[in-house]
Design a protein around this motif. Structure first.
Motif, PDB file in Angstrom:
ATOM      1  N   LEU A 202       0.820  -1.209   0.000  1.00  0.00           N
ATOM      2  CA  LEU A 202       0.000   0.000   0.000  1.00  0.00           C
ATOM      3  C   LEU A 202       0.854   1.258   0.000  1.00  0.00           C
ATOM      4  O   LEU A 202       0.694   2.146  -0.855  1.00  0.00           O
ATOM      5  N   TRP A 203       1.788   1.337   0.918  1.00  0.00           N
ATOM      6  CA  TRP A 203       2.588   2.555   1.028  1.00  0.00           C
ATOM      7  C   TRP A 203       3.671   2.630  -0.042  1.00  0.00           C
ATOM      8  O   TRP A 203       4.132   3.733  -0.375  1.00  0.00           O
TER       9      TRP A 203
ATOM     10  N   CYS B 242      -5.552   5.925   0.844  1.00  0.00           N
ATOM     11  CA  CYS B 242      -4.545   5.011   1.408  1.00  0.00           C
ATOM     12  C   CYS B 242      -4.641   4.954   2.927  1.00  0.00           C
ATOM     13  O   CYS B 242      -4.455   3.891   3.533  1.00  0.00           O
TER      14      CYS B 242
ATOM     15  N   TYR C  18       1.881   4.156  -2.914  1.00  0.00           N
ATOM     16  CA  TYR C  18       1.632   5.568  -2.610  1.00  0.00           C
ATOM     17  C   TYR C  18       2.894   6.395  -2.817  1.00  0.00           C
ATOM     18  O   TYR C  18       2.849   7.507  -3.389  1.00  0.00           O
TER      19      TYR C  18
END
Length: 274
Positions: free
Chosen positions: A6-7, A51, A10
């Protein structure tokens, strides 16, 4: 989706946006930035919120929401149970995530639309005659193609069943024509094309097994080559065929002879005659 994935995604998205902004400032300067240059950062803010919601859903409520439950399980879940509270919070996060996702997509669409609008600023537009009619015509063609291609996969099995008999008959007739032997004046011994290109019926070869004392003869030829106690191998006569002035195809015949002496030892020999 994992927290690391996820990060990581991002960080890549923010890095690309920063690179885009740097390229624009280097090209035109800070004061010459356009609408799309600011809309892309609005999209980044919405993406940050999305996010964060995804992180909260996976870490704080452990991925629980108002889904993946049967009616009986939902009815049996008590409001005092901690799982009930987690599922309520997870459902709210899920709805908020869907909302931010839609807003993010539309902000990116507005950014692209503003970019293309900026590309056309200052360019002359020449409207052709009957532009409304041309637009309607092309729109009708495009919608026809869209409807046709959308329905084609669904009706393909039906069309296949309808056209299969015709396709099979066509293929079968073409194969049959391709396998027909050409008419010729050749005659074959034991079958083949006869006069006038007609197919002569093939005779069944005469098979005989003769034993003379310790001698065994297997004969698969159409000629009787055994007379009395002697084995005679005669050459096929071609005088009659040559007299007709036609070409002749001679078929070879193979004779297998097996002999056995007084001690019981068998010997087998094969001969090929014309």
């Amino acid at each position: 989706m994992g927290i690391v994935e996820l990060w990581t995604l991002y960080a890549l998205a923010v890095s690309f946006t920063c690179l885009r902004t740097y390229a624009r400032i280097t090209a035109v300067g800070l004061r010459e930035l356009q609408v799309d240059d600011y809309l892309v950062w609005i999209a980044i803010l919405i993406y940050t919120a999305q996010c964060s919601l995804g992180y909260s859903l996976g870490v704080h409520v452990h991925g629980l929401a108002n889904d993946g439950m049967t009616p009986d399980e939902r009815a049996a879940l008590s409001q005092d149970d901690p799982e009930f509270r987690l599922r309520v919070i997870g459902s709210k996060i899920q709805v908020a995530g869907w909302t931010t996702s839609a807003c993010l997509l539309w902000s990116l669409k507005l950014c692209v639309a503003a970019f293309y609008l900026r590309l056309t600023v200052g360019r002359p537009w020449d409207d052709p005659l009957n532009s409304v009619e041309l637009t309607a015509s092309w729109g009708t063609r495009q919608t026809f193609i869209a409807i046709f291609t959308t329905n084609l996969p669904m009706i393909f099995p039906l069309l296949k069943n309808w056209l299969s008999p015709f396709l099979l008959s066509t293929i079968g007739s073409s194969n049959a024509k391709g396998q027909e032997p050409p008419s010729s004046d050749f005659e074959t011994i034991g079958g083949g094309s006869g006069p006038g290109g007609k197919r002569a019926s093939r005779r069944t070869p005469h098979r005989a097994r003769h034993t003379f004392g310790g001698l065994t003869l297997d004969n698969e030829s159409e000629e009787d080559m055994i007379k009395g106690d002697d084995v005679a191998m005669h050459r096929m006569q071609r005088d009659n065929l040559e007299a007709d002035g036609k070409n002749t195809i001679v078929v070879c015949s193979e004779v297998s002879v097996t002999s056995e002496d007084h001690s019981g030892v068998q010997r087998k020999a094969s001969f090929q005659i014309m």
